[in-house]
Scaffold this active site. Structure first.
Site, PDB file in Angstrom:
ATOM      1  N   GLU A  92       0.862  -1.179   0.000  1.00  0.00           N
ATOM      2  CA  GLU A  92       0.000   0.000   0.000  1.00  0.00           C
ATOM      3  C   GLU A  92       0.896   1.226   0.000  1.00  0.00           C
ATOM      4  OE1 GLU A  92      -1.727  -1.179   3.536  1.00  0.00           O
ATOM      5  OE2 GLU A  92      -3.143  -2.495   2.537  1.00  0.00           O
ATOM      6  N   TYR A 105       7.825   1.427  -7.666  1.00  0.00           N
ATOM      7  CA  TYR A 105       7.078   0.166  -7.680  1.00  0.00           C
ATOM      8  C   TYR A 105       6.656  -0.208  -9.110  1.00  0.00           C
ATOM      9  CZ  TYR A 105       6.803   1.158  -2.668  1.00  0.00           C
ATOM     10  OH  TYR A 105       7.115   1.449  -1.360  1.00  0.00           O
TER      11      TYR A 105
HETATM   12  C1  LIG Z   1      10.745   5.808  -2.399  1.00  0.00           C
HETATM   13  C2  LIG Z   1      12.253   5.650  -2.091  1.00  0.00           C
HETATM   14  C3  LIG Z   1      12.443   4.431  -1.218  1.00  0.00           C
HETATM   15  C4  LIG Z   1      13.006   5.463  -3.424  1.00  0.00           C
HETATM   16  O1  LIG Z   1      14.371   5.196  -3.111  1.00  0.00           O
HETATM   17  P1  LIG Z   1      15.556   5.516  -4.139  1.00  0.00           P
HETATM   18  O2  LIG Z   1      16.744   4.719  -3.740  1.00  0.00           O
HETATM   19  O3  LIG Z   1      15.704   6.966  -4.293  1.00  0.00           O
HETATM   20  O4  LIG Z   1      14.952   4.935  -5.509  1.00  0.00           O
HETATM   21  P2  LIG Z   1      15.815   4.453  -6.754  1.00  0.00           P
HETATM   22  O5  LIG Z   1      16.990   5.356  -6.948  1.00  0.00           O
HETATM   23  O6  LIG Z   1      16.078   2.993  -6.631  1.00  0.00           O
HETATM   24  O7  LIG Z   1      14.776   4.718  -7.939  1.00  0.00           O
HETATM   25  C5  LIG Z   1      14.351   3.697  -8.849  1.00  0.00           C
HETATM   26  C6  LIG Z   1      13.316   4.318  -9.763  1.00  0.00           C
HETATM   27  O8  LIG Z   1      12.183   4.771  -9.023  1.00  0.00           O
HETATM   28  C7  LIG Z   1      11.697   6.001  -9.586  1.00  0.00           C
HETATM   29  N1  LIG Z   1      11.937   7.106  -8.645  1.00  0.00           N
HETATM   30  C8  LIG Z   1      12.610   7.067  -7.479  1.00  0.00           C
HETATM   31  N2  LIG Z   1      12.563   8.279  -6.873  1.00  0.00           N
HETATM   32  C9  LIG Z   1      11.847   9.073  -7.683  1.00  0.00           C
HETATM   33  C10 LIG Z   1      11.460  10.442  -7.609  1.00  0.00           C
HETATM   34  N3  LIG Z   1      11.805  11.234  -6.569  1.00  0.00           N
HETATM   35  N4  LIG Z   1      10.704  10.953  -8.608  1.00  0.00           N
HETATM   36  C11 LIG Z   1      10.337  10.177  -9.661  1.00  0.00           C
HETATM   37  N5  LIG Z   1      10.702   8.876  -9.806  1.00  0.00           N
HETATM   38  C12 LIG Z   1      11.429   8.340  -8.823  1.00  0.00           C
HETATM   39  C13 LIG Z   1      12.510   6.224 -10.848  1.00  0.00           C
HETATM   40  O9  LIG Z   1      11.842   5.556 -11.908  1.00  0.00           O
HETATM   41  C14 LIG Z   1      13.799   5.540 -10.489  1.00  0.00           C
HETATM   42  O10 LIG Z   1      14.555   5.144 -11.620  1.00  0.00           O
HETATM   43  P3  LIG Z   1      15.538   6.228 -12.349  1.00  0.00           P
HETATM   44  O11 LIG Z   1      16.312   6.915 -11.266  1.00  0.00           O
HETATM   45  O12 LIG Z   1      16.370   5.350 -13.234  1.00  0.00           O
HETATM   46  O13 LIG Z   1      14.638   7.152 -13.095  1.00  0.00           O
HETATM   47  C15 LIG Z   1      12.810   6.924  -1.405  1.00  0.00           C
HETATM   48  O14 LIG Z   1      12.407   8.062  -2.143  1.00  0.00           O
HETATM   49  C16 LIG Z   1      12.384   7.081   0.049  1.00  0.00           C
HETATM   50  O15 LIG Z   1      13.023   6.571   0.965  1.00  0.00           O
HETATM   51  N6  LIG Z   1      11.274   7.829   0.259  1.00  0.00           N
HETATM   52  C17 LIG Z   1      10.768   8.053   1.626  1.00  0.00           C
HETATM   53  C18 LIG Z   1      10.175   6.786   2.227  1.00  0.00           C
HETATM   54  C19 LIG Z   1       9.017   6.263   1.401  1.00  0.00           C
HETATM   55  O16 LIG Z   1       8.223   7.002   0.815  1.00  0.00           O
HETATM   56  N7  LIG Z   1       8.910   4.911   1.346  1.00  0.00           N
HETATM   57  C20 LIG Z   1       7.840   4.240   0.632  1.00  0.00           C
HETATM   58  C21 LIG Z   1       6.719   3.938   1.571  1.00  0.00           C
HETATM   59  S1  LIG Z   1       5.378   3.081   0.704  1.00  0.00           S
END
Ligand SMILES: CC(C)(COP(=O)(O)OP(=O)(O)OC[C@H]1O[C@@H](n2cnc3c(N)ncnc32)[C@H](O)[C@@H]1OP(=O)(O)O)[C@@H](O)C(=O)NCCC(=O)NCCS
Length: 152
Positions: A101, A113
């Site tokens: 979710e 995701y």
């Molecule tokens: C969501 C989260 C875990 C992503 O972690 P991350 O290590 O930055 O993600 P990645 O670098 O592996 O990103 C993989 C892909 O996801 C997408 N993505 C990740 N962050 C993004 C952003 N800020 N905006 C748009 N797309 C994004 C992109 O498609 C990305 O691929 P690309 O960089 O080649 O375009 C991170 O932003 C986070 O910790 N957020 C706060 C906690 C949270 O919201 N957790 C989810 C709870 S359901």
């Protein structure tokens, strides 16, 4: 890069990491319970934790409960690597589906995701608290396929 299972000894470290990642952090009690009862993993790069994740697993279903990457380490592929490792690991151990979710407003997580093959199967109205109100959750599923490599 490697993936390690987290135990309750990691509690303070995980809390500190999540505090640097998100405005919507789990409480100490949430992490305490998850580290005790669920599957929690970290992604390590040169000995440093870059991402943490928690899943619950029941029969042949996994539920992604939480994932966090500190702001300064975001957009470097750490979450994708950690999740891909876990999904491959579960697929190779007989888990058929992964559910999650997510807040409708969480564009970063939704993009992550969907890139990993999750698709929306429903929504829960007003599921999450948000400043001054409530916010919907989107419910996602990923069907897992055996035979993928578990390299991090
Ligand atoms: C969501 C989260 C875990 C992503 O972690 P991350 O290590 O930055 O993600 P990645 O670098 O592996 O990103 C993989 C892909 O996801 C997408 N993505 C990740 N962050 C993004 C952003 N800020 N905006 C748009 N797309 C994004 C992109 O498609 C990305 O691929 P690309 O960089 O080649 O375009 C991170 O932003 C986070 O910790 N957020 C706060 C906690 C949270 O919201 N957790 C989810 C709870 S359901």
């Amino acid at each position: 890069m490697s993936v390690e299972r987290l135990s309750h000894e990691a509690l303070d470290r995980v809390l500190a990491l999540e505090a640097e990642s998100s405005p919507y952090c789990w409480s100490r009690a949430d992490w305490q319970s998850s580290l005790k009862s669920d599957d929690c993993f970290e992604l390590l790069n040169e000995g440093q934790t870059m991402a943490v994740v928690a899943f619950s697993v029941v029969f042949d279903e996994a539920n992604l409960l939480n994932i966090a990457v500190p702001v300064q380490a975001q957009r470097r592929g750490y979450a994708r690597q950690l999740l891909q490792y876990c999904l491959n690991h579960y697929a190779n151990n007989g888990i058929k589906h992964c559910f999650l979710e997510v807040r409708r407003s969480n564009a970063a997580a939704i993009a992550l995701y969907e890139k990993l093959g999750f698709s929306v199967i429903g929504e829960r109205k007003n599921y999450y608290p948000v400043t001054g109100g409530r916010e919907d959750a989107l419910v996602y599923i990923c069907r897992l396929q055996q035979g993928e490599s578990e390299d991090a």
